[in-house]
Design a protein around this motif. Structure first.
Motif, PDB file in Angstrom:
ATOM      1  N   ARG A   1       0.454  -1.371  -0.069  1.00 44.18           N
ATOM      2  CA  ARG A   1      -0.383   0.319   0.377  1.00 44.18           C
ATOM      3  C   ARG A   1       0.830   1.392   0.158  1.00 44.18           C
ATOM      4  O   ARG A   1       0.504   2.323  -0.367  1.00 44.18           O
ATOM      5  N   GLU A  38       1.745   2.166  -3.504  1.00 47.09           N
ATOM      6  CA  GLU A  38      -0.011   2.836  -3.793  1.00 47.09           C
ATOM      7  C   GLU A  38       0.024   0.675  -5.027  1.00 47.09           C
ATOM      8  O   GLU A  38       0.135   1.733  -5.873  1.00 47.09           O
ATOM      9  N   ASP A  76      -2.397  -1.946  -5.807  1.00 48.81           N
ATOM     10  CA  ASP A  76      -3.248  -2.303  -5.193  1.00 48.81           C
ATOM     11  C   ASP A  76      -3.608  -3.893  -5.631  1.00 48.81           C
ATOM     12  O   ASP A  76      -3.819  -4.580  -6.205  1.00 48.81           O
TER      13      ASP A  76
END
Length: 320
Positions: free
Chosen positions: A55, A58, A60
């Protein structure tokens, strides 16, 4: 009052000096751990998970049985990632980050594993009320139909919805055994322990003690299990009734945050309305007072606005 008492009384014209302003203690600084995720070098605090690292980059990473406020139980396996040097794929939600780890989150091996898990789940479970899960299936090209019709022998997947109270219903045809409701009812939140996983294999299902109805169980109707259910297996009866009538329309709904009026704790309520009628109440997971949890009053205490029956007098007595 005597003259002496008046002489000893404080002078109200003199302002009272202010005491020290309380402040939160500083967070303990943890050593950083550096690892590689999909070729990116990332540093996370010691004790963080691979999901935290993903996370931070970034990336997913799909999850189903994971939620920030509950202990990871590693049962859905859709968050698995490939770790260099590991024979098997590892669950990102619970595997702690270690220095020098090399992680791949989108390799062919990872995508194949996630696709098969999603296909297995959807081949035996009704996931139509889980937009997030359906989105994952589309992203990974999952095709549960290739396994044929759902196994009719899976009793927990074919039974009708359990409607035994006026607050919420249990539809185990939509249950993927993510354990979130069990954790929320247990020591992670409510400490009621009214539900658990019973049976094994195809007979595994979420059940109350001795499979009794909810009004006869230890359930206090806090509804925290509803708040974490990802598939609609546990849902407000108001929502269930609207769906049964074909009147549920999320596109016409609005959510308004307010403070629960029932006591002084200050829980934040997210009031969901459709056509100016309250259809359900939730609480934000990142709310520092509730962490998404509520009591029977906060979760269900709005039903008087619609004329629907409220909780029975003997339900959740310790919550009133």
């Amino acid at each position: 009052m005597s003259d002496q008492s008046l002489a000893d009384a404080p002078d109200l014209t003199v302002p009272v000096p202010q005491g020290p302003v309380p402040s939160a203690p500083a967070r303990e600084q943890r050593p950083e751990v550096e690892l590689s995720v999909d070729g990116q070098r990332v540093s996370v605090p010691e004790g963080s998970t691979l999901l935290d690292a993903c996370r931070q980059c970034e990336i997913d990473t799909p999850t189903l049985c994971y939620v920030e406020t509950l202990t990871p139980v590693n049962v859905c396996r859709v968050c698995v990632v490939e770790m260099e040097g590991s024979r098997t794929l590892v669950p990102a939600c619970s595997r702690k980050a270690e220095p020098g780890m090399v992680i791949r989150t989108d390799s062919e091996r990872v995508r194949l594993s996630r696709r098969m898990v999603l296909e297995f789940l959807a081949s035996s479970t009704d996931v139509t009320q889980s937009p997030e899960l359906c989105s994952y299936m589309e992203s990974y090209g999952a095709d549960p139909e290739r396994y044929g019709e759902r196994d009719a022998q899976a009793e927990s997947k074919t039974q009708p919805a359990k409607v035994d109270n006026e607050l919420y219903i249990r539809d185990y045809a939509k249950c993927v055994l993510c354990y979130k409701c069990v954790e929320a009812c247990g020591e992670d939140a409510q400490n009621t322990f009214a539900i658990a996983v019973a049976g094994r294999g195809f007979d595994a299902h979420i059940a109350t003690e001795f499979d009794v109805s909810l009004p006869e169980s230890a359930c206090v109707y806090c509804g925290n299990c509803i708040g974490v259910c990802p598939t609609g297996a546990l849902v407000f009866k108001a929502e269930h009734d609207l769906r049964e009538r074909g009147e549920w329309d999320a596109s016409r709904q609005e959510s308004t945050d307010t403070i629960c009026p029932y006591c002084g704790v200050g829980c934040t309520l997210s009031v969901h309305t459709q056509d100016n009628q309250i259809v359900k109440v939730t609480s934000p997971l990142d709310q520092e007072v509730t962490s998404g949890n509520l009591c029977i009053k906060g979760r269900f205490g709005w039903q008087f606005t619609t004329g629907a029956p409220s909780a029975p007098d003997d339900v959740g007595a310790d919550e009133k």
